[in-house]
Design an enzyme around this catalytic site. Structure first.
Site, PDB file in Angstrom:
ATOM      1  CG  HIS A   1      44.806  42.457  47.150  1.00  0.00           C
ATOM      2  ND1 HIS A   1      44.807  43.077  48.466  1.00  0.00           N
ATOM      3  CD2 HIS A   1      45.715  42.675  46.137  1.00  0.00           C
ATOM      4  CE1 HIS A   1      45.920  43.608  48.404  1.00  0.00           C
ATOM      5  NE2 HIS A   1      46.683  43.557  47.284  1.00  0.00           N
TER       6      HIS A   1
ATOM      7  CD  GLU B   1      48.031  47.397  42.626  1.00  0.00           C
ATOM      8  OE1 GLU B   1      49.254  47.392  42.104  1.00  0.00           O
ATOM      9  OE2 GLU B   1      47.436  46.986  43.369  1.00  0.00           O
TER      10      GLU B   1
ATOM     11  CG  ASN C   1      47.512  43.260  40.547  1.00  0.00           C
ATOM     12  OD1 ASN C   1      48.144  44.339  40.135  1.00  0.00           O
ATOM     13  ND2 ASN C   1      48.400  42.237  40.584  1.00  0.00           N
TER      14      ASN C   1
ATOM     15  CG  ASN D   1      49.715  47.907  50.712  1.00  0.00           C
ATOM     16  OD1 ASN D   1      50.091  46.657  50.546  1.00  0.00           O
ATOM     17  ND2 ASN D   1      49.470  48.861  49.628  1.00  0.00           N
TER      18      ASN D   1
ATOM     19  CG  ASP E   1      45.908  47.145  49.606  1.00  0.00           C
ATOM     20  OD1 ASP E   1      46.069  46.712  50.466  1.00  0.00           O
ATOM     21  OD2 ASP E   1      46.593  46.776  48.445  1.00  0.00           O
TER      22      ASP E   1
END
Length: 257
Positions: free
Chosen positions: A248, A38, A11, A153, A151
């Protein structure tokens, strides 16, 4: 020998660069190959400390849009080839896929799209997933052993999130997303964590709202998926939910190669 591979949606690579939790983890030798998703930075914005890391070969796939998406792979082994994207310009401009070919396997570090509020971006998500399926099946046809991390999602089954009944219509637990993941696994892939831990409820993402992490209200969105020819090589698959620094947490795969 065993090969340890780590994956973490951080992130924001510039944000975690400032966090001691991240560096304590990174410097504790979490893997022979470390994958981040990310990263939300263009090449010129990646902190020097994470652009050129001593002992690792560093590779990045970044988005055209500044401060958006992006993935990074750090490997102690130099790959034979590195590729970016899956062949669709619009999606590849978002910097979601980095592929590295090693002697014994092909690694794909992926940050899957989010399907949006109440599925508002579901069509884009499914398009990405279907293109990825075709791309990976072509690799299988070439005889490559495949490791996919990142990830995704998607919480695949009710066991993979705290409140499945309340999230039936929410992004990440939509029927179309879950069906795609089921179909993908049926094509000859293994969800390594669920394979080794069929009944364990453990999560890799928590909302920043409502103190979700401290309350144990999470989702398992981060995966290692491997082609079935690697099944006998799986030594361990873990979720490091004690590691802080992002919404995460890291996931780890160890293979006997």
């Amino acid at each position: 020998m065993s090969v340890k591979i780590a994956s973490w949606n951080v992130n924001g690579i510039r944000a975690v660069n400032k966090k001691q939790d991240f560096w304590d983890w990174f410097n504790s030798n979490p893997g022979d190959i470390i994958n981040l998703q990310e990263i939300r930075a263009n090449i010129e914005d990646i902190p020097d400390k994470l652009y050129d890391v001593d002992g690792f070969n560093s590779f990045f796939t970044t988005a055209v849009k500044k401060g958006y998406s992006g993935v990074a792979t750090y490997s102690k082994f130099k790959p034979a080839n590195v590729f970016h994207g899956i062949g669709d310009k619009q999606l590849d401009d978002e910097g979601r896929v980095l592929r590295a070919d090693f002697d014994d396997f092909t690694l794909m570090n992926i940050y899957f799209p989010n399907s949006g509020n109440k599925g508002s971006k579901l069509d884009k998500k499914i398009k990405f997933c279907n293109l990825l399926t075709n791309y990976v099946l072509d690799l299988k046809d070439e005889g490559k052993s495949i490791v996919i991390c990142g990830d995704v999602n998607i919480a695949h089954e009710p066991i993979d999130l705290k409140n499945p009944d309340k999230n039936q219509g929410n992004s990440g637990f939509l029927p179309a997303e879950r069906d795609w993941l089921t179909e993908f696994l049926d094509l000859g892939f293994i969800d390594t964590f669920r394979y080794l831990h069929p009944e364990e409820e453990k999560y890799s993402w928590w909302s920043y709202r409502y103190h979700a992490r401290s309350k144990g209200i999470g989702w398992r969105l981060d995966y290692f998926l491997v082609s079935k020819d690697l099944k006998s090589k799986i030594l361990s698959a873990t979720i490091e939910d004690n590691i802080m620094g992002s919404d995460h947490c890291p996931v780890i795969l160890e293979l006997d190669l």
